[in-house]
Design a protein around this motif. Structure first.
Motif, mmCIF file in Angstrom:
data_model
loop_
_atom_site.group_PDB
_atom_site.id
_atom_site.type_symbol
_atom_site.label_atom_id
_atom_site.label_comp_id
_atom_site.label_asym_id
_atom_site.label_seq_id
_atom_site.Cartn_x
_atom_site.Cartn_y
_atom_site.Cartn_z
ATOM 1 N N SER A 27 0.804 -1.215 0.000
ATOM 2 C CA SER A 27 0.000 0.000 0.000
ATOM 3 C C SER A 27 0.841 1.271 0.000
ATOM 4 C CB SER A 27 -0.937 0.000 1.215
ATOM 5 O OG SER A 27 -0.169 0.008 2.398
ATOM 6 N N GLY A 28 2.173 1.150 -0.158
ATOM 7 C CA GLY A 28 3.050 2.307 -0.118
ATOM 8 C C GLY A 28 2.921 3.175 -1.355
ATOM 9 N N VAL A 29 3.482 4.362 -1.284
ATOM 10 C CA VAL A 29 3.466 5.279 -2.409
ATOM 11 C C VAL A 29 4.588 4.872 -3.363
ATOM 12 C CG1 VAL A 29 3.781 7.689 -3.085
ATOM 13 C CG2 VAL A 29 2.585 7.125 -0.977
ATOM 14 N N VAL A 30 4.278 4.815 -4.637
ATOM 15 C CA VAL A 30 5.265 4.437 -5.630
ATOM 16 C C VAL A 30 5.338 5.491 -6.717
ATOM 17 C CG1 VAL A 30 5.062 1.959 -5.247
ATOM 18 C CG2 VAL A 30 3.573 3.050 -6.880
ATOM 19 N N ASP A 31 6.475 5.545 -7.389
ATOM 20 C CA ASP A 31 6.671 6.467 -8.508
ATOM 21 C C ASP A 31 6.092 5.838 -9.757
ATOM 22 O OD1 ASP A 31 7.587 8.310 -10.323
ATOM 23 O OD2 ASP A 31 9.640 7.532 -10.327
ATOM 24 N N ASP A 32 5.177 6.522 -10.431
ATOM 25 C CA ASP A 32 4.521 5.952 -11.601
ATOM 26 C C ASP A 32 5.085 6.477 -12.922
ATOM 27 O OD1 ASP A 32 3.547 8.491 -11.647
ATOM 28 O OD2 ASP A 32 1.431 7.926 -11.729
ATOM 29 N N SER A 33 6.253 7.068 -12.898
ATOM 30 C CA SER A 33 6.771 7.678 -14.115
ATOM 31 C C SER A 33 7.095 6.661 -15.199
ATOM 32 C CB SER A 33 8.021 8.507 -13.790
ATOM 33 O OG SER A 33 9.003 7.678 -13.194
ATOM 34 N N ASP A 34 7.515 5.449 -14.844
ATOM 35 C CA ASP A 34 7.853 4.449 -15.847
ATOM 36 C C ASP A 34 6.623 3.755 -16.416
ATOM 37 O OD1 ASP A 34 10.781 3.432 -13.984
ATOM 38 O OD2 ASP A 34 10.546 4.970 -15.518
ATOM 39 N N GLN A 35 5.582 3.554 -15.636
ATOM 40 C CA GLN A 35 4.430 2.787 -16.059
ATOM 41 C C GLN A 35 3.363 3.618 -16.756
ATOM 42 O OE1 GLN A 35 3.330 -0.465 -15.959
ATOM 43 N NE2 GLN A 35 5.457 -0.961 -15.624
ATOM 44 N N SER A 36 3.303 4.870 -16.498
ATOM 45 C CA SER A 36 2.204 5.657 -17.049
ATOM 46 C C SER A 36 2.377 5.852 -18.546
ATOM 47 C CB SER A 36 2.107 7.009 -16.348
ATOM 48 O OG SER A 36 3.275 7.750 -16.594
ATOM 49 N N VAL A 37 1.277 5.890 -19.234
ATOM 50 C CA VAL A 37 1.264 6.174 -20.661
ATOM 51 C C VAL A 37 0.660 7.556 -20.800
ATOM 52 C CG1 VAL A 37 0.382 5.463 -22.905
ATOM 53 C CG2 VAL A 37 1.013 3.734 -21.209
ATOM 54 N N GLY A 39 0.780 9.953 -18.733
ATOM 55 C CA GLY A 39 0.158 10.372 -17.481
ATOM 56 C C GLY A 39 -1.129 9.652 -17.133
ATOM 57 N N LYS A 40 -1.447 8.566 -17.808
ATOM 58 C CA LYS A 40 -2.685 7.836 -17.541
ATOM 59 C C LYS A 40 -2.424 6.644 -16.626
ATOM 60 C CE LYS A 40 -4.823 9.194 -21.843
ATOM 61 N NZ LYS A 40 -5.338 8.770 -23.122
ATOM 62 N N SER A 41 -3.428 6.325 -15.838
ATOM 63 C CA SER A 41 -3.323 5.175 -14.945
ATOM 64 C C SER A 41 -3.524 3.880 -15.731
ATOM 65 C CB SER A 41 -4.376 5.274 -13.843
ATOM 66 O OG SER A 41 -5.668 5.075 -14.385
ATOM 67 N N VAL A 42 -3.226 2.771 -15.089
ATOM 68 C CA VAL A 42 -3.455 1.453 -15.682
ATOM 69 C C VAL A 42 -4.921 1.315 -16.089
ATOM 70 C CG1 VAL A 42 -3.518 -1.024 -15.184
ATOM 71 C CG2 VAL A 42 -1.554 0.343 -14.432
ATOM 72 N N ALA A 43 -5.821 1.680 -15.190
ATOM 73 C CA ALA A 43 -7.256 1.547 -15.466
ATOM 74 C C ALA A 43 -7.681 2.396 -16.654
ATOM 75 C CB ALA A 43 -8.070 1.919 -14.230
ATOM 76 N N ASN A 164 -0.359 2.071 -11.000
ATOM 77 C CA ASN A 164 0.662 1.459 -11.848
ATOM 78 C C ASN A 164 1.173 0.212 -11.142
ATOM 79 O OD1 ASN A 164 3.041 2.103 -10.103
ATOM 80 N ND2 ASN A 164 2.326 4.173 -10.504
ATOM 81 N N PHE A 165 2.103 -0.484 -11.772
ATOM 82 C CA PHE A 165 2.668 -1.700 -11.184
ATOM 83 C C PHE A 165 4.137 -1.556 -10.860
ATOM 84 C CE2 PHE A 165 -1.105 -3.365 -13.357
ATOM 85 C CZ PHE A 165 -1.679 -4.043 -12.302
#
Length: 168
Positions: A27-37, A39-43, A164-165
């Motif tokens: 549940s920690g905060v993660v950096d989403d810079s690599d996973q985002s397309v 700036g969009k979330s996975v969903a 993101n993952f």
């Protein structure tokens, strides 16, 4: 006897710390810079893909299979058909009233990700019911960050996932 109790308490503490640290990492905060397309979330990314795919392919299992192969899903997932009466996880109430359904789920149950494609008669009303009974914290130790629901004709796409993952 005191040595045995000491060892038992030590082992118990070790497992308690291990379990708590696992929950904290999920549940920690993660950096989403690599996973985002862009700036969009996975969903958001997978919802857009659903909208594009369902326009040309009406077989929901094929659409789910294509979605499951999206590179933004940095986890192993399985695609499976849902029969009427099957348990559908992620909701506070039993989900009924669909003609056909398919699930996209992670192979590891502690990941807060689940997606469904439903074929229904009244997509807008069905989507509204899904959204109102969704439970972002259906998974132990984890909680989904994002929830998206989309309708196209007689099809409803529902997804709960982390932003993101990325791993810490």
């Amino acid at each position: 006897m005191k040595k045995f109790e000491f060892v038992l308490v030590t082992i118990s503490l070790f497992f308690t710390v291990f379990l708590l640290s696992g929950c904290g990492k999920a549940s920690g905060v993660v950096d989403d810079s690599d996973q985002s397309v862009k700036g969009k979330s996975v969903a958001e990314v997978l919802t857009e893909q659903f909208k594009d795919e369902i326009k040309s392919e009406k077989d929901i299992e094929k659409v789910a299979s294509k979605i499951s192969k999206n590179e933004i899903l940095d986890i192993q997932v399985e695609v499976s058909a849902i029969e009427k009466g099957d348990y559908i996880s992620g909701f506070q109430t039993e989900i009924q009233g669909f003609d056909r359904a398919v699930a996209i789920r992670p192979m590891i149950g502690s990941i807060p990700f689940v997606a469904y494609i439903f074929e229904v008669e009244n997509a807008e009303q069905f989507a509204k019911n899904l959204k109102s009974s969704a439970d972002l914290r259906w998974n132990i130790c984890t909680e989904a960050d994002d929830l998206e629901v989309a309708t196209v004709d007689d099809y409803v796409f529902f997804i709960m996932s982390p932003e993101n993952f990325d791993q810490e």
